[in-house]
Write an enzyme that holds these catalytic residues in place. Structure first.
Site, short mmCIF file in Angstrom:
data_model
loop_
_atom_site.label_atom_id
_atom_site.label_comp_id
_atom_site.label_asym_id
_atom_site.label_seq_id
_atom_site.Cartn_x
_atom_site.Cartn_y
_atom_site.Cartn_z
N ASP A 85 3.66 -1.35 -44.01
CA ASP A 85 5.01 -0.80 -44.04
C ASP A 85 5.75 -1.25 -42.78
O ASP A 85 5.33 -0.99 -41.66
CB ASP A 85 4.94 0.72 -44.10
N ILE A 86 6.86 -1.94 -42.97
CA ILE A 86 7.64 -2.47 -41.85
C ILE A 86 8.76 -1.49 -41.52
O ILE A 86 9.64 -1.24 -42.35
CB ILE A 86 8.22 -3.86 -42.20
N GLU A 137 11.97 -28.94 -47.77
CA GLU A 137 11.90 -27.76 -48.63
C GLU A 137 10.80 -27.86 -49.68
O GLU A 137 9.93 -26.98 -49.76
CB GLU A 137 13.25 -27.52 -49.29
N ASP A 178 12.86 -0.43 -48.14
CA ASP A 178 14.18 -0.51 -47.52
C ASP A 178 14.76 -1.88 -47.83
O ASP A 178 14.03 -2.83 -48.11
CB ASP A 178 14.10 -0.29 -46.01
N SER A 216 12.20 -19.21 -47.46
CA SER A 216 11.61 -20.31 -48.22
C SER A 216 10.11 -20.40 -47.96
O SER A 216 9.37 -20.99 -48.75
CB SER A 216 12.26 -21.64 -47.83
N GLY A 229 8.65 3.31 -46.02
CA GLY A 229 8.72 3.01 -47.45
C GLY A 229 9.61 1.81 -47.72
O GLY A 229 9.79 0.94 -46.87
N ASP A 286 7.20 -25.71 -49.90
CA ASP A 286 6.80 -24.91 -51.05
C ASP A 286 5.40 -25.29 -51.54
O ASP A 286 4.54 -24.43 -51.76
CB ASP A 286 7.81 -25.11 -52.19
#
Length: 804
Positions: A753-754, A477, A780, A708, A778, A481
Site C-alpha cells: 500500500d503506497i 519504447e 487512491d 511505460s 487503500g 516493452d
C-alpha cells in the site's frame, strides 16, 4: 480455309480481343476509382455485454472465467441477420466489391466506387486536435440521396482507409452518431462551466495558488525548487566516474548551498545542516566489489557547489554534461533557485562508487560487478539544534533490473527449466501512433546480461493496418516493452505488433487499430496485451465517438478473456497542455485510454530510503514524482466522461471519505477541479523511474523512466499467473480488474500500500501544479491499490475453481 472465311475469323477474333481488353480496362478503371471503406454498424446490447463481463470476471461469481468467443459477441451486438443481408445487398447493388463482414459482425469493409462514394457522402474540411498538434482532415457527412438510405440507416460511422492528400493520412467519412455526441458535449460543457465557477471561488480565496494553476507556469518556486535528480552521471572515462549528487532535506526538499568549511549544505527555513553524504553499493556475490564511500567535513566541502557555480565551472566545460544536463543551467532555472546545493564527485571506475541515476547501467557496462546488485543508494544525514528534528527521507538508488523487480514483488527467480506454454501469449502493443519496431539482437543482449536465455518473439500484424517489423530502426519504447515483459514472463509465448505513424494520424484511426486487434481469431488473440502509450489530451476534450467506439473494442477484448494493461501517463494529474506547453490545466486532466473502465491502468512508483533518528534504514515506496527525482510523475485521477465501474465503487468511496477527513477545506484537490463520480485510475502502480534499456546503435545502456516501464512489468506478472492457472487446466485471468479489487478486500497483504507522495507535478524540468491527488490508505488516484505482490495474488488466483 478460304480467304473470306479466314478474314471473317480474323475480324471476329480481333473484335473479341478488343472487347475483352475494353472490359478489363473498364474493370481496372472501376478498381482504380474505388475506395477501401470500413463501415461501423449500429451496435446493439452493449449493456448486455457489460453485464456478462461482471459475471465472468469476478472471482466470487459462479461464471468466473467463462469467456466468450468472437461469434458469441457477434450474436449479441451485431445487427439482425436480415438487416445484415439487406445492407450487404444494398452495397452490392451500389457496386461494392470485396465485401468482408468482420469477426464480431459489427464492422463491414469493402471497396466502393468513387462515384458512388461521392453520392453517399458530401465532403467537409475540419481540424482535429491530436496531442500537441492540429491535423486537417476531411469529414464526409451523409448525403440526402435516396439510394443511400438503406446503407446509412444501418451504419454508425464510416472510414476511408486509403491515403489522401490532406494533412491527415485517412479521411473520417461520416460521423453519423453526431447527434448523440452533441448531447453528451452539452452535458460536458455544463460540467466544465460549473467547474470553472467553483474554481473561480477558490481563486478568490487563494489568488496566488490559483494564478499558478490557471497560468500554467511555476509560481511555486519559493516553496518548491526545480526538480533535479539526486544522483546522475556527468561523464565517464578510463579514470572513473563523476557523480552529481543533490543532497535532500526533510520532506524531500533539495538542500541549498552556503560557504561553510564543514557544512556546505543546509535545509531551507531550518537550522539543519547536512554533515555527511554516503554513496553505497553492495554486490550480492562478491563482497570485494562492494563499495561504501562517505563524504563529510572538508572532503564534503571540496566537491560542493552552488547550482550556479556548478553550471559555470563544470557544465560549461563538460561535453557530456552539456548533452545530458543543459536544462539545469537555463537562465530561468538559475534565476529561481541559484543556490541549490550540488556535489560533483570524481570516483574511480572499478574500485570505487561509480553509479548514476540508473545504477546498474554503469555497473554492467563499465565495471566488474556481477549480475546481481543487491542494493545501492545515495543518502545524506544531518544535524540540528532543534530537539524536534524529524527523520530524513532520501531517494533510494536501486534500479529496476529483473533481479530487483523479482525481489521487490515476490516473483520467483528465473528458472530456465520451465517449459514455454504456447497457450499463454503476451503482446507488447503500443497502440497507433509511433514507428514501433524492435531489434531481436538487442533483446538477446539484455537477457544474457542478466543471466537469462533468449526468447523468441513472434511478429503479428494488425489485420487492418499490416506493418512489417523493421529491426534496423528500433525504438527505445518497443525495446523497453519487450525487455520488461520477456525477462519476467520468459515462460510465455511473446507476440509483437509493429505500428507506424502512416496509419495513425487521428484519433479515429486509433479506433481502427483496436478493431484490427479484435479481428484476430480466438486462437491467435493474445491473453495479455501491454500498451505503453496514452493520449495527452484530457478525456473530456476527446471526440466522444472516439471514446465510446474504443471502449467497445476494449469491452470486446475483456469478455474474450484478455488482460489489457495501459500506462497511466507520465505527467501527473493536471499537467501537459496539448498545445505543447508543459503547464497545468485549471482542472484535472485524466487521459485516455488509461481512464477506460475496460483496461487495467498502471501507474508508477519509486523506492524511498528513510533514515530514522536512530540511524535505522528502511526502504519504503512512494508515488513516482518528478520533484522527488523520479523524472516523471505517474498519472492518475477521475474520468470526466466515464462513470465509476462496478468493481471500484467501494474503493473510490473509501478514498473520498479519507480525502475529506485529511483535508476538510477541500483545497487538495478543490471541489469542481475533478469529477468524483468518474472512473478512477490507476488500478495498480509498479516501478517506473529507473530502468536500463540496451541499444546497439550506438552500443549503450540507456536509462528510462515512466509508466511505460510499469505497464509491461504488470502485464508480465499477469502472464505468469496465467501460466500457473493454465498448467492446472484453469482459464486465464482475463479482465483482471475485478479480481484485483476483490483481492485488496480479502487479502490486503497482496499489495504494497503506497501512502507517500502525490501526483501534482508534471514531467522532469517542468512545473509542479497545485492540483493533484495524495496517496492515502487503500486505493487512491495516485497509486491505485498499490504494488501487487505476486506470490499472494497467485495463492488467491489458484483458489477459484470456476471454469469454462
Amino acid at each position: 480455309m478460304k480467304s473470306s472465311q479466314f478474314l471473317r475469323y480474323l475480324c471476329v477474333s480481333i473484335f473479341i480481343v478488343l472487347f475483352l481488353n475494353r472490359r478489363v480496362e473498364a474493370l481496372d478503371n472501376v478498381n482504380s476509382g474505388s475506395k477501401p471503406v470500413l463501415f461501423q454498424l449500429e451496435q446493439r446490447n452493449i449493456e448486455v455485454l457489460e453485464d456478462i463481463l461482471k459475471e465472468i470476471s469476478h472471482p466470487a461469481k459462479p461464471n468466473y472465467g467463462k469467456y466468450l468467443k468472437a461469434e458469441d459477441i457477434a450474436s449479441i451486438i451485431s445487427p439482425p441477420e436480415d438487416e445484415l443481408r439487406e445492407l450487404i445487398g444494398a452495397l452490392e447493388s451500389l457496386g461494392a466489391e470485396s465485401i468482408h463482414l468482420h469477426r464480431t459482425r459489427d464492422y463491414i469493409s469493402c471497396r466502393l466506387p468513387s462515384d458512388t462514394f461521392n453520392k453517399l457522402f458530401r465532403r467537409e474540411e475540419t481540424e482535429e486536435h491530436v496531442g500537441a498538434e492540429k491535423v486537417r482532415m476531411a469529414i464526409y457527412k451523409p448525403s440526402t440521396d435516396p439510394v443511400a438510405q438503406t446503407v446509412l440507416r444501418n451504419v454508425k460511422l464510416a472510414y476511408n482507409l486509403e491515403e489522401s492528400s490532406s494533412d491527415s493520412r485517412h479521411h473520417l467519412l461520416a460521423a453519423l452518431g453526431s447527434r448523440r455526441r452533441e448531447e453528451i458535449s452539452q452535458k460536458i460543457s455544463s460540467l466544465m462551466q460549473q467547474s470553472s465557477e467553483k474554481f473561480e471561488t477558490y481563486r478568490k480565496r487563494n489568488p496566488h495558488a490559483a494564478e499558478n494553476v490557471l497560468g500554467g507556469h511555476n509560481d511555486l518556486s519559493p516553496f518548491l525548487p526545480p526538480p533535479i535528480p539526486l544522483f546522475s552521471t556527468l561523464s565517464t572515462s578510463d579514470n572513473g566516474f563523476y557523480l552529481l549528487v543533490v543532497p535532500v532535506c526533510a520532506d524531500n526538499q533539495l538542500s541549498h548551498y552556503r560557504d561553510d568549511s564543514k557544512h556546505p549544505f543546509h535545509c531551507p527555513n531550518t537550522d539543519v545542516s547536512i554533515e555527511q553524504i554516503v554513496i553505497y553499493a553492495k554486490d550480492a556475490h562478491n563482497a570485494s566489489l562492494s563499495v561504501e564511500k562517505a563524504f563529510y567535513g572538508e572532503e564534503l566541502k571540496k566537491y560542493s557547489y552552488s547550482l550556479k557555480k556548478w553550471c559555470k565551472e563544470v557544465y560549461e566545460s563538460n561535453p557530456v554534461a552539456l548533452m545530458n544536463y543543459g536544462g539545469y543551467c537555463e537562465k530561468n532555472v538559475l534565476d529561481e533557485s541559484p543556490d541549490i546545493g550540488v556535489m560533483v564527485v570524481p570516483l574511480p571506475g572499478t574500485s570505487g562508487a561509480f553509479f548514476d541515476e540508473y545504477v546498474p547501467i554503469q555497473l554492467y557496462s563499465k565495471t566488474k560487478f556481477s549480475h546481481d546488485l543487491e542494493s545501492a543508494y545515495v543518502a545524506s544525514s544531518g544535524s540540528s539544534s532543534a530537539p524536534t528534528a524529524e527523520p530524513y527521507t532520501f531517494m533510494y538508488g536501486q534500479a529496476d533490473i529483473p533481479p530487483v523487480v523479482r525481489k521487490s514483488y515476490d516473483i520467483p527467480p528465473y528458472d530456465k527449466k520451465l517449459p514455454i506454454n504456447h497457450n499463454n501469449t503476451i503482446m507488447a502493443a503500443i497502440g497507433c501512433g509511433l514507428n514501433y519496431f524492435f531489434n531481436p539482437s538487442e533483446l538477446d543482449y539484455f537477457l544474457h546480461t542478466f543471466g537469462q536465455e533468449s526468447v523468441h518473439v513472434k511478429i503479428i500484424e494488425n489485420p487492418l493496418f499490416p506493418v512489417k517489423n523493421n529491426p534496423e530502426e528500433p525504438g527505445i519504447e518497443p525495446s523497453l516493452d519487450i525487455e520488461q515483459q520477456s525477462s519476467l514472463a520468459y515462460m510465455s509465448e511473446h507476440y509483437f505488433m509493429p505500428s507506424n505513424t502512416k496509419h495513425c494520424s487521428t484519433y479515429y484511426e486509433n479506433i481502427l487499430y483496436y478493431v484490427g486487434i479484435n479481428e484476430l481469431s480466438d486462437n491467435h488473440l493474445p491473453l495479455v496485451i501491454s500498451q505503453s502509450s496514452a493520449f495527452v489530451t484530457p478525456d473530456n476534450l476527446l471526440p466522444l465517438d472516439f471514446v465510446r467506439g474504443t471502449n467497445v473494442e476494449f469491452l470486446k477484448l475483456a469478455v474474450r478473456g484478455v488482460t489489457y494493461a495501459v500506462s497511466a501517463g507520465d505527467w501527473g494529474a493536471s499537467g501537459r497542455y496539448e498545445n505543447g506547453n508543459f503547464g497545468c490545466y485549471p482542472y484535472m486532466a485524466p487521459i485516455y485510454p488509461a481512464s477506460s473502465p475496460f483496461v487495467t491502468s498502471v501507474g508508477a512508483s519509486q523506492p524511498l530510503l528513510q533514515i530514522e533518528a536512530n540511524g535505522e534504514k528502511k526502504i519504503l515506496t512512494q508515488v513516482c514524482s518528478a520533484d522527488q527525482g523520479g523524472i516523471i510523475t505517474g498519472g492518475g485521477g477521475h474520468s470526466w466522461v466515464q462513470e465509476i465501474p462496478f468493481y471500484q465503487t467501494k474503493a473510490v468511496a473509501d478514498y473520498q471519505r479519507q480525502l475529506y477527513q485529511v483535508n476538510k477545506d477541500n483545497l487538495f484537490p478543490p471541489n469542481g477541479s475533478y469529477n468524483p463520480h468518474g472512473r478512477g485510475y490507476p488500478d495498480v502502480a509498479l516501478f517506473g523511474w529507473n530502468t536500463p534499456v540496451y541499444t546497439e546503435e550506438p552500443p549503450q545502456w540507456v536509462g528510462v523512466g515512466g509508466t511505460s516501464i510499469s505497464a509491461p512489468m504488470f502485464a508480465a506478472m499477469v502472464s505468469m499467473l496465467n501460466y500457473e492457472r493454465l498448467s492446472r487446466g484453469m482459464p486465464p485471468m482475463g479482465f483482471i480488474n475485478p479480481f484485483l479489487y476483490y483481492a485488496a478486500e480479502v487479502m490486503p497483504e497482496a499489495f504494497i500500500d503506497i501512502t507517500i507522495g502525490n501526483n501534482r507535478c508534471t514531467e522532469f524540468g517542468y512545473p509542479c501544479c497545485l492540483l493533484g491527488f495524495p496517496a492515502l490508505k487503500g486505493w487512491d488516484p495516485a497509486s491505485g491499490l498499490g504494488s501487487p505482490l505476486y506470490e499472494h495474488l497467485l495463492k488467491l488466483a489458484l483458489n477459484y475453481q470456476s471454469f469454462a
